[in-house]
Design a protein around this motif. Structure first.
Motif, PDB file in Angstrom:
ATOM      1  N   ALA A 186       0.708  -1.181   0.087  1.00  0.00           N
ATOM      2  CA  ALA A 186      -0.105   0.031  -0.009  1.00  0.00           C
ATOM      3  C   ALA A 186       0.854   1.365   0.013  1.00  0.00           C
ATOM      4  O   ALA A 186       0.428   2.266  -0.277  1.00  0.00           O
ATOM      5  N   TYR A 187       2.145   1.436   0.372  1.00  0.00           N
ATOM      6  CA  TYR A 187       2.987   2.221   0.244  1.00  0.00           C
ATOM      7  C   TYR A 187       4.134   2.153  -0.927  1.00  0.00           C
ATOM      8  O   TYR A 187       4.784   3.155  -0.941  1.00  0.00           O
ATOM      9  N   MET A 188       4.084   1.442  -1.598  1.00  0.00           N
ATOM     10  CA  MET A 188       4.833   1.273  -2.707  1.00  0.00           C
ATOM     11  C   MET A 188       4.392   2.213  -4.112  1.00  0.00           C
ATOM     12  O   MET A 188       3.257   2.083  -4.514  1.00  0.00           O
ATOM     13  N   ALA A 189       5.254   2.944  -4.765  1.00  0.00           N
ATOM     14  CA  ALA A 189       5.076   3.666  -5.732  1.00  0.00           C
ATOM     15  C   ALA A 189       4.579   2.997  -7.051  1.00  0.00           C
ATOM     16  O   ALA A 189       4.982   1.896  -6.989  1.00  0.00           O
ATOM     17  N   PRO A 190       3.684   3.574  -8.075  1.00  0.00           N
ATOM     18  CA  PRO A 190       3.223   2.848  -9.242  1.00  0.00           C
ATOM     19  C   PRO A 190       4.513   2.201  -9.863  1.00  0.00           C
ATOM     20  O   PRO A 190       4.635   1.096 -10.654  1.00  0.00           O
ATOM     21  N   GLU A 191       5.582   2.975  -9.914  1.00  0.00           N
ATOM     22  CA  GLU A 191       6.996   2.629 -10.938  1.00  0.00           C
ATOM     23  C   GLU A 191       7.537   1.131 -10.337  1.00  0.00           C
ATOM     24  O   GLU A 191       7.948   0.429 -11.047  1.00  0.00           O
ATOM     25  N   ARG A 192       7.019   0.867  -9.023  1.00  0.00           N
ATOM     26  CA  ARG A 192       7.833  -0.049  -8.454  1.00  0.00           C
ATOM     27  C   ARG A 192       6.857  -1.415  -8.952  1.00  0.00           C
ATOM     28  O   ARG A 192       7.548  -2.599  -9.276  1.00  0.00           O
ATOM     29  N   VAL A 204       9.375   9.374  -1.665  1.00  0.00           N
ATOM     30  CA  VAL A 204       8.344  10.359  -1.782  1.00  0.00           C
ATOM     31  C   VAL A 204       6.830  10.233  -1.700  1.00  0.00           C
ATOM     32  O   VAL A 204       6.187  10.446  -0.846  1.00  0.00           O
ATOM     33  N   PHE A 205       6.568   9.189  -2.705  1.00  0.00           N
ATOM     34  CA  PHE A 205       5.235   8.666  -2.601  1.00  0.00           C
ATOM     35  C   PHE A 205       5.048   7.770  -1.352  1.00  0.00           C
ATOM     36  O   PHE A 205       3.821   8.066  -0.835  1.00  0.00           O
ATOM     37  N   HIS A 231      -3.880  -2.289  -8.443  1.00  0.00           N
ATOM     38  CA  HIS A 231      -4.867  -1.804  -9.498  1.00  0.00           C
ATOM     39  C   HIS A 231      -4.936  -0.003  -8.932  1.00  0.00           C
ATOM     40  O   HIS A 231      -4.788   0.668  -9.982  1.00  0.00           O
ATOM     41  N   ARG A 232      -5.216  -0.060  -7.727  1.00  0.00           N
ATOM     42  CA  ARG A 232      -5.663   1.418  -7.285  1.00  0.00           C
ATOM     43  C   ARG A 232      -4.425   2.478  -7.553  1.00  0.00           C
ATOM     44  O   ARG A 232      -4.424   3.489  -7.917  1.00  0.00           O
ATOM     45  N   VAL A 233      -3.440   1.915  -7.077  1.00  0.00           N
ATOM     46  CA  VAL A 233      -2.095   2.802  -6.904  1.00  0.00           C
ATOM     47  C   VAL A 233      -1.753   3.180  -8.498  1.00  0.00           C
ATOM     48  O   VAL A 233      -1.112   4.155  -8.620  1.00  0.00           O
ATOM     49  N   ALA A 256       1.348  11.469  -7.222  1.00  0.00           N
ATOM     50  CA  ALA A 256       1.544  11.601  -8.613  1.00  0.00           C
ATOM     51  C   ALA A 256       1.864  10.356  -9.046  1.00  0.00           C
ATOM     52  O   ALA A 256       2.896   9.684  -8.600  1.00  0.00           O
ATOM     53  N   LYS A 257       1.214   9.899 -10.188  1.00  0.00           N
ATOM     54  CA  LYS A 257       1.467   8.487 -10.659  1.00  0.00           C
ATOM     55  C   LYS A 257       2.688   8.383 -11.545  1.00  0.00           C
ATOM     56  O   LYS A 257       3.538   7.748 -11.474  1.00  0.00           O
ATOM     57  N   ASP A 258       3.081   9.570 -12.178  1.00  0.00           N
ATOM     58  CA  ASP A 258       4.296   9.813 -12.697  1.00  0.00           C
ATOM     59  C   ASP A 258       5.330  10.362 -11.927  1.00  0.00           C
ATOM     60  O   ASP A 258       5.277  11.593 -10.939  1.00  0.00           O
TER      61      ASP A 258
END
Length: 421
Positions: A186-192, A204-205, A231-233, A256-258
């Motif tokens: 739940a705390y991992m950024a989308p790029e992960r 930062v995310f 999916h939500r992330v 932010a997703k990016d």
């Protein structure tokens, strides 16, 4: 654990049967926590100094793996001691590698929220400042935390402290969530999840998700099944609790997703400190970290943060019992209210009204339709009477002309017909 009876440690449990009792020169007194990376113990040296000892799950027999581990831990030891638990020592040559760091007495943020509820007011602001200060210090030393979450924030007596930084990177934990602990997802950024490069924007995310958890008691993308959270992330906006406007805006930017759209940790810290006017001018990094460290540990009362004043005056509703104040137009005639239909002068008013009425009625669609209808009726009557088309058409034309002229004369005498729209 009899020796700890006079000084209870939040979250400390007894050693398990197969747990080690020592790590180098440290006696292990109990378990502080466990996860996918290893087990954390409370250790104590001969002088009674307490430390946190993390026995890690990693095989350092491969020279390349050992070199990477040593490199990352050495970088973590260089992190400036602002709102962090310092890394003191790492053992890489024994059968069981371990990392020794400063022991911060206090509950983790996760434990505090679960037992006492969300963090609010100035306490939330100090938490945000402290954790952002820690990230700025960590990133300033070229280290990426990789696993920032509420379990890795300890609420010490002198303010919040971030722990376990650099260890996830040292262990090579940079893969996707499929091989990670469920609670971290739940705390991992989308790029992960896309297997992209791991860098400071990931932290930062995670910082923003951690502060959102502190304020609302749940992560901004939920904590149910792994794939639902992923999916939500990746695709959904965060669900945030009620936050002060400045903090709400900042957290949304950090989620932010990016990764390119997220501010860096130093920028996050500056914006937080400007909220309470602690920083009003550019500061060198060391001074900025000192201000953040002092702000996070300041013993200020826990009351709501002041809300910023609106940038524009808000309209006040008019009391239904108060008389309306007259307004003087700047120029020209008064404009009718938007919800009322403007009334135009009647077409036939004034001199020459009869002629204008005749001209208006001559083109009136309703009048023409009525004349055509009656002319058709006259033609039908003529056809019934004579059974001939010629006389019937003549009768219809006469009826049309008579009706049309009579209507124009009546309009000229008494005025136009009623409004239709």
């Amino acid at each position: 654990m009899a020796e700890l009876a006079g000084a209870p440690v939040p979250g400390l449990t007894r050693l398990w049967t197969h747990d080690p009792t020592t790590a180098g020169r440290y006696r292990l007194l109990g378990r502080l926590g466990a996860g996918g990376q290893g087990v954390v113990y409370l250790g104590e040296d001969d002088a009674g100094n307490r430390v946190a000892v993390k026995v890690v799950n990693i095989d350092l027999s491969d020279p390349r793996t050992r070199s990477q581990f040593v490199k990352e831990i050495a970088a973590a030891r260089r992190v400036a001691p602002f709102c962090t638990a310092q890394v003191l020592f790492a053992e890489v040559n024994g059968e069981q590698p371990y990392v020794v760091s400063e022991f911060i007495e206090g509950p983790t943020l996760h434990r505090h929220v679960r037992e006492r509820g969300p963090v609010t007011g100035n306490a939330l602001h100090r938490l945000a400042v402290g954790t952002a200060t820690a990230l700025a210090a960590i990133h300033g030393s070229g280290v990426v935390h990789c696993d920032l979450k509420p379990d890795n924030v300890v609420l010490g007596k002198d303010g919040p402290r971030v722990i376990d930084f650099g260890i996830a990177r040292a262990l090579g934990v940079t893969e996707t969530a499929s091989s990670r602990v469920m609670g971290t997802t739940a705390y991992m950024a989308p790029e992960r999840f896309r297997n992209d490069a791991v860098g400071p924007p990931c932290d930062v995310f995670a910082w923003a998700a951690t502060i959102a958890f502190a304020a609302g008691g749940s992560p901004p993308f939920g904590s149910d099944s792994l794939f639902a959270v992923m999916h939500r992330v990746l695709h959904d906006p965060p669900e945030l609790p009620a936050l002060p406007p400045v903090l709400d805006e900042l957290i949304r930017e950090c989620l932010a997703k990016d990764p390119a759209d997220r501010p860096d940790a130093e920028r996050v810290l500056v914006r937080l400190l400007r909220q309470d006017a602690t920083v009003t001018a550019p500061l060198p990094r060391e001074s900025l970290l000192e201000v953040g460290n002092d702000t996070a540990g300041a013993p200020t009362p826990n009351h709501p943060l002041p809300q910023p004043a609106p940038t524009a005056p808000q309209p006040r509703p008019t009391s239904p019992h108060a008389p309306a104040r007259p307004t003087v137009p700047l120029q020209g005639p008064p404009t009718p209210p938007a919800h009322l239909t403007a009334v135009e002068p009647r077409v036939g008013a004034g001199p020459g009204g009869a002629w204008r009425r005749i001209r208006g009625e001559a083109l009136d669609a309703w009048g023409i339709s009525t004349a055509i209808f009656l002319g058709s009726a006259g033609a039908a009557a003529g056809y019934v009477a004579s059974s001939a088309i010629g006389p019937a058409a003549a009768a219809g034309a006469v009826a049309f002309v008579v009706v049309y002229l009579v209507r124009l004369l009546v309009a000229a005498a008494v005025g136009g017909g009623p409004d239709r729209g």
